[in-house]
Design a protein around this motif. Structure first.
Motif, PDB file in Angstrom:
ATOM      1  N   MET A  13       6.567  -4.051   4.583  1.00 47.40           N
ATOM      2  CA  MET A  13       5.911  -4.685   5.746  1.00 47.40           C
ATOM      3  C   MET A  13       4.325  -4.458   5.652  1.00 47.40           C
ATOM      4  O   MET A  13       3.882  -5.236   5.759  1.00 47.40           O
ATOM      5  CB  MET A  13       6.286  -3.973   7.076  1.00 47.40           C
ATOM      6  CG  MET A  13       5.827  -4.781   8.210  1.00 47.40           C
ATOM      7  SD  MET A  13       6.318  -6.415   8.257  1.00 47.40           S
ATOM      8  CE  MET A  13       5.759  -6.788   9.968  1.00 47.40           C
ATOM      9  N   LYS A  14       3.952  -3.376   4.992  1.00 43.48           N
ATOM     10  CA  LYS A  14       2.670  -2.892   4.964  1.00 43.48           C
ATOM     11  C   LYS A  14       2.102  -3.812   3.758  1.00 43.48           C
ATOM     12  O   LYS A  14       0.885  -4.215   3.728  1.00 43.48           O
ATOM     13  CB  LYS A  14       2.272  -1.608   4.602  1.00 43.48           C
ATOM     14  CG  LYS A  14       2.462  -0.757   5.836  1.00 43.48           C
ATOM     15  CD  LYS A  14       2.315   0.752   5.389  1.00 43.48           C
ATOM     16  CE  LYS A  14       2.607   1.732   6.607  1.00 43.48           C
ATOM     17  NZ  LYS A  14       2.167   3.199   6.180  1.00 43.48           N
ATOM     18  N   LYS A  15       2.621  -4.085   2.779  1.00 39.66           N
ATOM     19  CA  LYS A  15       2.434  -4.933   1.755  1.00 39.66           C
ATOM     20  C   LYS A  15       2.198  -6.303   2.278  1.00 39.66           C
ATOM     21  O   LYS A  15       1.245  -6.969   1.849  1.00 39.66           O
ATOM     22  CB  LYS A  15       3.296  -4.815   0.599  1.00 39.66           C
ATOM     23  CG  LYS A  15       3.130  -5.739  -0.931  1.00 39.66           C
ATOM     24  CD  LYS A  15       3.948  -5.231  -1.900  1.00 39.66           C
ATOM     25  CE  LYS A  15       3.465  -6.161  -3.222  1.00 39.66           C
ATOM     26  NZ  LYS A  15       4.492  -5.597  -4.266  1.00 39.66           N
ATOM     27  N   ILE A  16       2.976  -6.619   3.094  1.00 40.34           N
ATOM     28  CA  ILE A  16       2.701  -8.157   3.374  1.00 40.34           C
ATOM     29  C   ILE A  16       1.541  -8.138   4.144  1.00 40.34           C
ATOM     30  O   ILE A  16       0.988  -9.375   4.017  1.00 40.34           O
ATOM     31  CB  ILE A  16       3.980  -8.731   4.309  1.00 40.34           C
ATOM     32  CG1 ILE A  16       5.306  -8.676   3.414  1.00 40.34           C
ATOM     33  CG2 ILE A  16       3.864 -10.003   4.783  1.00 40.34           C
ATOM     34  CD1 ILE A  16       6.560  -8.865   4.043  1.00 40.34           C
ATOM     35  N   ILE A  17       1.487  -7.497   5.155  1.00 40.43           N
ATOM     36  CA  ILE A  17       0.245  -7.513   5.994  1.00 40.43           C
ATOM     37  C   ILE A  17      -1.012  -7.199   4.884  1.00 40.43           C
ATOM     38  O   ILE A  17      -2.032  -8.141   5.138  1.00 40.43           O
ATOM     39  CB  ILE A  17       0.052  -6.252   6.733  1.00 40.43           C
ATOM     40  CG1 ILE A  17       1.323  -6.306   7.894  1.00 40.43           C
ATOM     41  CG2 ILE A  17      -1.103  -6.085   7.772  1.00 40.43           C
ATOM     42  CD1 ILE A  17       1.561  -5.320   9.054  1.00 40.43           C
ATOM     43  N   ALA A  18      -1.123  -6.665   3.980  1.00 41.85           N
ATOM     44  CA  ALA A  18      -2.187  -6.187   3.115  1.00 41.85           C
ATOM     45  C   ALA A  18      -2.477  -7.541   2.380  1.00 41.85           C
ATOM     46  O   ALA A  18      -3.353  -7.986   2.343  1.00 41.85           O
ATOM     47  CB  ALA A  18      -1.892  -5.255   2.100  1.00 41.85           C
ATOM     48  N   VAL A  19      -1.446  -8.294   1.848  1.00 41.85           N
ATOM     49  CA  VAL A  19      -1.422  -9.512   1.108  1.00 41.85           C
ATOM     50  C   VAL A  19      -2.084 -10.692   2.010  1.00 41.85           C
ATOM     51  O   VAL A  19      -2.915 -11.408   1.667  1.00 41.85           O
ATOM     52  CB  VAL A  19      -0.087 -10.031   0.353  1.00 41.85           C
ATOM     53  CG1 VAL A  19      -0.379 -11.325  -0.147  1.00 41.85           C
ATOM     54  CG2 VAL A  19       0.197  -8.960  -0.606  1.00 41.85           C
ATOM     55  N   THR A  20      -1.704 -10.538   3.334  1.00 45.81           N
ATOM     56  CA  THR A  20      -2.156 -11.682   4.189  1.00 45.81           C
ATOM     57  C   THR A  20      -3.409 -11.314   4.552  1.00 45.81           C
ATOM     58  O   THR A  20      -4.373 -12.614   4.525  1.00 45.81           O
ATOM     59  CB  THR A  20      -1.332 -11.561   5.450  1.00 45.81           C
ATOM     60  OG1 THR A  20       0.196 -11.779   5.120  1.00 45.81           O
ATOM     61  CG2 THR A  20      -1.666 -12.523   6.491  1.00 45.81           C
ATOM     62  N   LEU A  21      -3.971 -10.262   4.669  1.00 43.47           N
ATOM     63  CA  LEU A  21      -5.346  -9.979   5.272  1.00 43.47           C
ATOM     64  C   LEU A  21      -6.021 -10.168   3.802  1.00 43.47           C
ATOM     65  O   LEU A  21      -7.568 -10.868   3.970  1.00 43.47           O
ATOM     66  CB  LEU A  21      -5.610  -8.532   5.468  1.00 43.47           C
ATOM     67  CG  LEU A  21      -4.968  -8.219   6.728  1.00 43.47           C
ATOM     68  CD1 LEU A  21      -5.079  -6.658   6.947  1.00 43.47           C
ATOM     69  CD2 LEU A  21      -5.525  -8.873   7.977  1.00 43.47           C
ATOM     70  N   PHE A  22      -5.940  -9.945   2.596  1.00 40.45           N
ATOM     71  CA  PHE A  22      -6.721 -10.412   1.452  1.00 40.45           C
ATOM     72  C   PHE A  22      -6.686 -11.864   1.314  1.00 40.45           C
ATOM     73  O   PHE A  22      -7.864 -12.207   1.133  1.00 40.45           O
ATOM     74  CB  PHE A  22      -5.713  -9.717   0.279  1.00 40.45           C
ATOM     75  CG  PHE A  22      -6.596  -9.927  -1.034  1.00 40.45           C
ATOM     76  CD1 PHE A  22      -7.605  -9.069  -1.445  1.00 40.45           C
ATOM     77  CD2 PHE A  22      -6.148 -10.961  -1.939  1.00 40.45           C
ATOM     78  CE1 PHE A  22      -8.520  -9.364  -2.726  1.00 40.45           C
ATOM     79  CE2 PHE A  22      -6.887 -11.098  -3.151  1.00 40.45           C
ATOM     80  CZ  PHE A  22      -7.905 -10.418  -3.392  1.00 40.45           C
ATOM     81  N   ALA A  23      -5.810 -12.613   1.303  1.00 35.93           N
ATOM     82  CA  ALA A  23      -5.901 -13.933   1.474  1.00 35.93           C
ATOM     83  C   ALA A  23      -6.550 -14.671   2.509  1.00 35.93           C
ATOM     84  O   ALA A  23      -7.589 -15.466   2.258  1.00 35.93           O
ATOM     85  CB  ALA A  23      -4.350 -14.527   1.663  1.00 35.93           C
ATOM     86  N   LEU A  24      -6.682 -14.063   3.819  1.00 38.91           N
ATOM     87  CA  LEU A  24      -7.552 -14.671   4.843  1.00 38.91           C
ATOM     88  C   LEU A  24      -9.039 -14.233   4.567  1.00 38.91           C
ATOM     89  O   LEU A  24      -9.889 -15.057   4.646  1.00 38.91           O
ATOM     90  CB  LEU A  24      -7.094 -13.923   6.025  1.00 38.91           C
ATOM     91  CG  LEU A  24      -5.599 -14.415   6.833  1.00 38.91           C
ATOM     92  CD1 LEU A  24      -5.442 -13.699   8.132  1.00 38.91           C
ATOM     93  CD2 LEU A  24      -5.800 -16.222   6.883  1.00 38.91           C
ATOM     94  N   ALA A  25      -8.983 -13.040   4.097  1.00 34.18           N
ATOM     95  CA  ALA A  25     -10.665 -12.661   3.580  1.00 34.18           C
ATOM     96  C   ALA A  25     -10.982 -13.733   2.623  1.00 34.18           C
ATOM     97  O   ALA A  25     -12.222 -14.072   2.496  1.00 34.18           O
ATOM     98  CB  ALA A  25     -10.535 -11.320   2.941  1.00 34.18           C
TER      99      ALA A  25
END
Length: 46
Positions: free
Chosen positions: A1-13
């Motif tokens: 779950m943490k990996k999905i959140i990290a990838v999502t935040l990276f993509a949004l940034a």
């Protein structure tokens, strides 16, 4: 779950870094897509 959140935040940034602001202005253009900038006294083309 943490990996999905990290990838999502990276993509949004990344999206925030690649977007650009476009400033529209009034003024009709001629057949070449140009018009006079009355304040500067110069011709402005798009």
């Amino acid at each position: 779950m943490k990996k999905i959140i990290a990838v999502t935040l990276f993509a949004l940034a990344g999206l925030g870094l690649t977007t650009a602001n476009a400033w529209a202005h009034s003024g009709r253009t001629d057949k070449n897509g140009c018009h006079m900038d009355r304040k500067a006294g110069t011709r402005h083309c798009h």
